[in-house]
Design a protein around this motif. Structure first.
Motif, PDB file in Angstrom:
ATOM      1  N   LYS A 156     -46.168 -13.329  50.688  1.00  0.00           N
ATOM      2  CA  LYS A 156     -46.277 -12.717  49.188  1.00  0.00           C
ATOM      3  C   LYS A 156     -47.582 -12.787  48.781  1.00  0.00           C
ATOM      4  N   SER A 157     -48.017 -11.611  48.204  1.00  0.00           N
ATOM      5  CA  SER A 157     -49.309 -11.488  47.715  1.00  0.00           C
ATOM      6  C   SER A 157     -49.123 -10.753  46.438  1.00  0.00           C
ATOM      7  N   ASP A 158     -50.371 -10.880  45.659  1.00  0.00           N
ATOM      8  CA  ASP A 158     -50.357 -10.164  44.237  1.00  0.00           C
ATOM      9  C   ASP A 158     -50.207  -8.538  44.505  1.00  0.00           C
ATOM     10  N   LEU A 159     -51.188  -8.196  45.491  1.00  0.00           N
ATOM     11  CA  LEU A 159     -51.524  -6.873  46.037  1.00  0.00           C
ATOM     12  C   LEU A 159     -50.266  -6.333  46.310  1.00  0.00           C
ATOM     13  N   TYR A 160     -49.437  -6.789  47.221  1.00  0.00           N
ATOM     14  CA  TYR A 160     -48.228  -6.326  47.584  1.00  0.00           C
ATOM     15  C   TYR A 160     -47.148  -6.103  46.670  1.00  0.00           C
ATOM     16  N   MET A 161     -47.100  -7.310  45.702  1.00  0.00           N
ATOM     17  CA  MET A 161     -45.944  -7.427  44.858  1.00  0.00           C
ATOM     18  C   MET A 161     -46.264  -6.184  43.760  1.00  0.00           C
ATOM     19  N   SER A 162     -47.636  -6.013  43.470  1.00  0.00           N
ATOM     20  CA  SER A 162     -47.945  -5.124  42.559  1.00  0.00           C
ATOM     21  C   SER A 162     -47.613  -3.506  43.042  1.00  0.00           C
ATOM     22  N   MET A 163     -48.093  -3.439  44.382  1.00  0.00           N
ATOM     23  CA  MET A 163     -48.035  -1.905  44.623  1.00  0.00           C
ATOM     24  C   MET A 163     -46.795  -1.604  45.108  1.00  0.00           C
TER      25      MET A 163
END
Ligand SMILES: C[S@@+](CC[C@H](N)C(=O)[O-])C[C@H]1O[C@@H](n2cnc3c(N)ncnc32)[C@H](O)[C@@H]1O
Length: 244
Positions: A156-163
């Motif tokens: 889980k990462s901010d980049l993947y969760m947002s994109m």
């Protein structure tokens, strides 16, 4: 089956994680795995009939996989940078009306690794490349809203969760070199709404899969004791019930 490299970093071999991923896969004619590593998922899944494209930049792994799959006509094993080839494969096959599943397991982002210095691949992705990859998937889904499915795994990462915020998100607890980790999975489709590519990995744990298999064996054994006509009555009504 030949043994695939057992200690490859990020290998999807542990704790049933590969089976968990395969169980989310919808039926497809073409399977593409652009960061295949030692291809644990591809080796455990039922092959796609038209083509199974395995890509990795690591020459040693690809040499190994080429030997392993040399007798199959429907395997394309390539030692190339997937950024140059992935899009062409997707557009060609979906353009021909094939159902295409792309499973991606890119090198993990530095921020989600427990020990980034020691856990590095020979070939890594920059943050920009991660963004490019996610954008490519989104663009192709807009172009081909039907017949194209993406599954991407990682942590889980901010980049993947947002994109990927409008994608479906799943978690699975697994063991990695750094201890217990939560493996994340994003799918561009709702797996519950599709006929699966295979049904042998239904069940969230090995024990549950065993329980389902035993139940199936019991039912089959009862079914085999019936007369042929009775078997056909059940067969027909199952087809009607399942609408297949
Ligand atoms: C997380 S590992 C995949 C592990 C794989 N799922 C397995 O079960 O072995 C990521 C892989 O991506 C490969 N890779 C990194 N950059 C690449 C690129 N631009 N094109 C193709 N492969 C790349 C690495 O060599 C590495 O094998």
């Amino acid at each position: 089956m030949t043994m695939l490299p057992g200690n490859y970093l990020g290998r999807k071999g542990g704790s049933g994680v590969a089976q968990w991923i395969i169980n989310k896969m919808p039926f497809h004619d073409v399977y593409i795995e652009p960061f295949c590593g030692c291809a644990v998922v591809a080796s455990l899944k039922k092959m796609a009939m038209v083509d199974n494209v395995l890509i990795d930049k690591n020459i040693d792994l690809i040499r190994f996989l080429k030997t392993h799959y040399s007798s199959y006509d429907n395997f394309t094993v390539l030692n190339v940078d997937c950024f140059s080839f992935l899009d062409t494969f997707i557009c060609d096959y979906v353009g021909q009306g094939k159902k295409v599943l792309v499973y991606l397991d890119p090198p993990y982002l530095p921020e989600v690794r427990s020990d980034y210095v020691r856990s590095q691949y020979e070939h890594e992705l920059t943050m920009l490349q991660h963004r490019q990859l996610l954008s490519l998937m989104r663009d192709r889904l807009l172009q081909f809203p039907k017949n194209l499915y993406f599954i991407i795994s990682g942590y889980k990462s901010d980049l993947y969760m947002s994109m990927l915020q409008d994608w479906f998100y799943f978690e699975f607890q697994t063991m990695s070199r750094g201890g217990v980790r939560i493996e994340s999975l994003w799918t561009s489709f709702n797996p519950d709404e599709y006929i699966k590519h295979q049904y042998d990995y239904v069940g969230s744990t090995f024990t549950e899969r065993q329980r389902i298999k035993r139940k199936c064996d019991r039912w089959i054994s009862k079914f085999q004791k019936l007369s042929f006509d009775e078997q056909m009555v059940i067969y027909e009504s199952l087809k009607n019930t399942l609408n297949i």
